[in-house]
Enzyme design. Structure first.
Site, PDB file in Angstrom:
ATOM      1  N   GLU A 128      37.451 -33.760 -52.410  1.00 31.65           N
ATOM      2  CA  GLU A 128      37.201 -34.136 -54.116  1.00 31.65           C
ATOM      3  C   GLU A 128      35.874 -33.599 -54.332  1.00 31.65           C
ATOM      4  OE1 GLU A 128      39.352 -35.575 -55.612  1.00 31.65           O
ATOM      5  OE2 GLU A 128      40.947 -36.494 -54.437  1.00 31.65           O
ATOM      6  N   GLU A 158      42.752 -30.686 -62.276  1.00 27.59           N
ATOM      7  CA  GLU A 158      41.532 -30.455 -61.388  1.00 27.59           C
ATOM      8  C   GLU A 158      41.267 -29.137 -60.993  1.00 27.59           C
ATOM      9  OE1 GLU A 158      42.575 -33.548 -58.408  1.00 27.59           O
ATOM     10  OE2 GLU A 158      43.229 -34.804 -59.769  1.00 27.59           O
ATOM     11  N   HIS A 202      46.581 -30.180 -58.323  1.00 24.93           N
ATOM     12  CA  HIS A 202      46.782 -30.772 -59.854  1.00 24.93           C
ATOM     13  C   HIS A 202      46.087 -30.067 -60.784  1.00 24.93           C
ATOM     14  CE1 HIS A 202      46.579 -35.158 -57.371  1.00 24.93           C
ATOM     15  NE2 HIS A 202      48.101 -34.581 -57.376  1.00 24.93           N
ATOM     16  N   HIS A 253      40.389 -30.798 -54.887  1.00 27.01           N
ATOM     17  CA  HIS A 253      40.734 -31.831 -55.906  1.00 27.01           C
ATOM     18  C   HIS A 253      39.315 -32.085 -56.645  1.00 27.01           C
ATOM     19  CE1 HIS A 253      44.838 -32.890 -54.854  1.00 27.01           C
ATOM     20  NE2 HIS A 253      44.680 -32.196 -53.392  1.00 27.01           N
TER      21      HIS A 253
END
Length: 447
Positions: free
Chosen positions: A284, A88, A85, A192
């Site tokens: 993440e 990110e 992404h 991410h």
């Protein structure tokens, strides 16, 4: 003048391989940095592009290891993917710092040296450079998540739980799919932002026929996935505390099953596992997707040990070859572990190699090759990462012309889905070519 300024900036960036700044480097700077690292550490690195983005930017991968240019039998392939992404951005920065740390530490840091001598490490700092270039520095709501076509790349992979996939995938996704076919990857993580948690497959479900249990979608290697996720979260400075971001979900031990968190169709980690034989988790790494640059050194400190510890886990389980008694390798032999019915069975590569990430214990293997009776064998598997090597074990077959092949239905189903994907891709390419021909013909007519 702008060209000169860019040149001077790049010169500052790469003049000394030991001084990568803690800031957000644009795509041109990343490219020049990777090329400089490859020049300065040519014996342990190899730089190549796995494809291009929609806007024509290269998807650069730097390979690090004792044998960087080519796969060697018995040396597992590992990969990190960042910036899927585009907005990110922490993973992108951390992977550049990891490259610096690995190259500088080789032959001086024992952990780094053992890793590079025993593992072939692939790093893709940015899977979505177009999205990165379009993003702004808003913590949560910046643009740039999608690629140039406005597509979320982590919803665009083939999905084993979805029927009638037409094979309409983005260039960046095709590049990764082809990359998976070109290397026998064993373990992977994609980086991410927007939360602090390690998420593991499955991200999707078929509606509860087999895998859906208590709100989670359970993969056959669920125990291994939980171990991988916890290994990262407990090596991280605080991920294992399960802190929430902005009042969102609290994650016990800093991990979650992907489907339990939220169902996701077309995700990359499921594709890696089901069709690529590569166990992948999603990391993440920050509540803020685009944090201020002053926070980057702290984020590196929070994640450095975890990034290294996770790479070592490529040496879990068992590895080896399936061979005939004369030493000929058997390609596409099916290597199954009793009690683990993978949607796509794990198969040997062109060298007859197999890799199975497994926790310590006793396991029964069933190995199947055409025109032979299946082989059953029970092995005790010790813990390999401390020694930087999984258990080595070869399965040896005597040649026979009398036995019939033992092919499982799951193999046929998996092959059928893969063929449908390729057919969809071919149809899309054919349509594109026909469009070009029609436009050319129309142009001649108008002239």
């Amino acid at each position: 003048m702008p060209t000169l300024m860019l040149f001077l900036c790049l010169g500052t960036l790469v003049s000394r391989a030991s001084s990568l700044e803690f800031r957000y480097h644009n795509t041109a700077e990343v490219q020049e940095y990777l090329k400089a690292v490859n020049r300065n550490y040519s014996s342990i690195t190899h730089l190549h592009s796995i494809g291009k983005s929609v806007e024509g930017r290269n998807l650069w991968v730097l390979i690090l290891g004792k044998f960087p240019t080519k796969h060697k039998i018995g040396i597992p392939e590992f990969k990190y993917v960042g910036n899927m992404h585009g907005n990110e951005v922490v993973g992108r920065v951390l992977l550049l710092k990891l490259i610096e740390y690995l190259t500088q530490g080789y032959l001086s840091d024992p952990v780094v040296t053992h890793l590079l001598n025993s593992t072939r490490i692939h790093i893709l700092p940015s899977m979505n450079p177009d999205g990165f270039e379009a993003s702004n520095r808003n913590c949560l709501y910046s643009q740039g998540r999608f690629n140039k076509h406005g597509v979320d790349l982590n919803r665009n992979f083939p999905d084993a739980f979805v029927q009638n996939d037409k094979g309409e995938h983005e260039l960046e996704v095709w590049a990764v799919m082809d990359w998976l076919k070109s290397e026998p990857f064993v373990l992977s993580a994609n980086l991410h932002g927007g939360a602090v948690v390690a998420s593991y497959p499955y991200d999707n479900s078929n509606g509860g026929k087999v895998e859906l249990q208590r709100g989670s979608s359970i993969a056959p290697d669920n125990d291994v996935f939980i171990y991988l996720a916890k290994a990262y979260s407990f090596s991280h400075n605080y991920m294992h505390n399960g802190q929430s971001c902005y009042g969102s979900t609290v994650f016990k031990d800093g991990i979650t099953n992907g489907y339990y968190w939220y169902p996701l169709q077309g995700g990359m980690q499921d594709y890696n596992y089901i069709w690529g034989q590569c166990l992948e988790i999603t990391l993440e790494l920050s509540c803020c997707k685009y944090p201020p640059e002053k926070e980057l050194p702290g984020l590196w400190d929070d994640n450095k040990d975890a990034l290294l510890a996770y790479m070592k886990l490529v040496h879990l389980g068992v590895k080896g070859q399936v061979l005939y008694s004369d030493g000929t390798p058997v390609e596409n032999a099916i290597v199954e572990v009793e009690g683990r019915k993978n949607l796509c069975p794990f198969k040997t590569n062109i060298n007859g190699e197999y890799y199975r990430l497994l926790l310590p214990g006793n396991y029964t293997f069933k190995v199947t090759i055409p025109s032979q009776e299946a082989m059953m064998e029970t092995l005790y598997i010790p813990y390999g990462p401390d020694m930087y090597s999984a258990l080595k074990h070869n399965f040896i077959f005597q040649r026979s012309r009398n036995s019939s092949p033992d092919v499982t239905p799951s193999t046929e189903s998996c092959v059928s889905k893969l063929r449908n994907q390729e057919a969809g891709r071919s149809a899309a390419l054919l349509a594109s070519h026909l469009t070009v021909l029609l436009l050319l013909a129309l142009g001649r007519f108008l002239l």
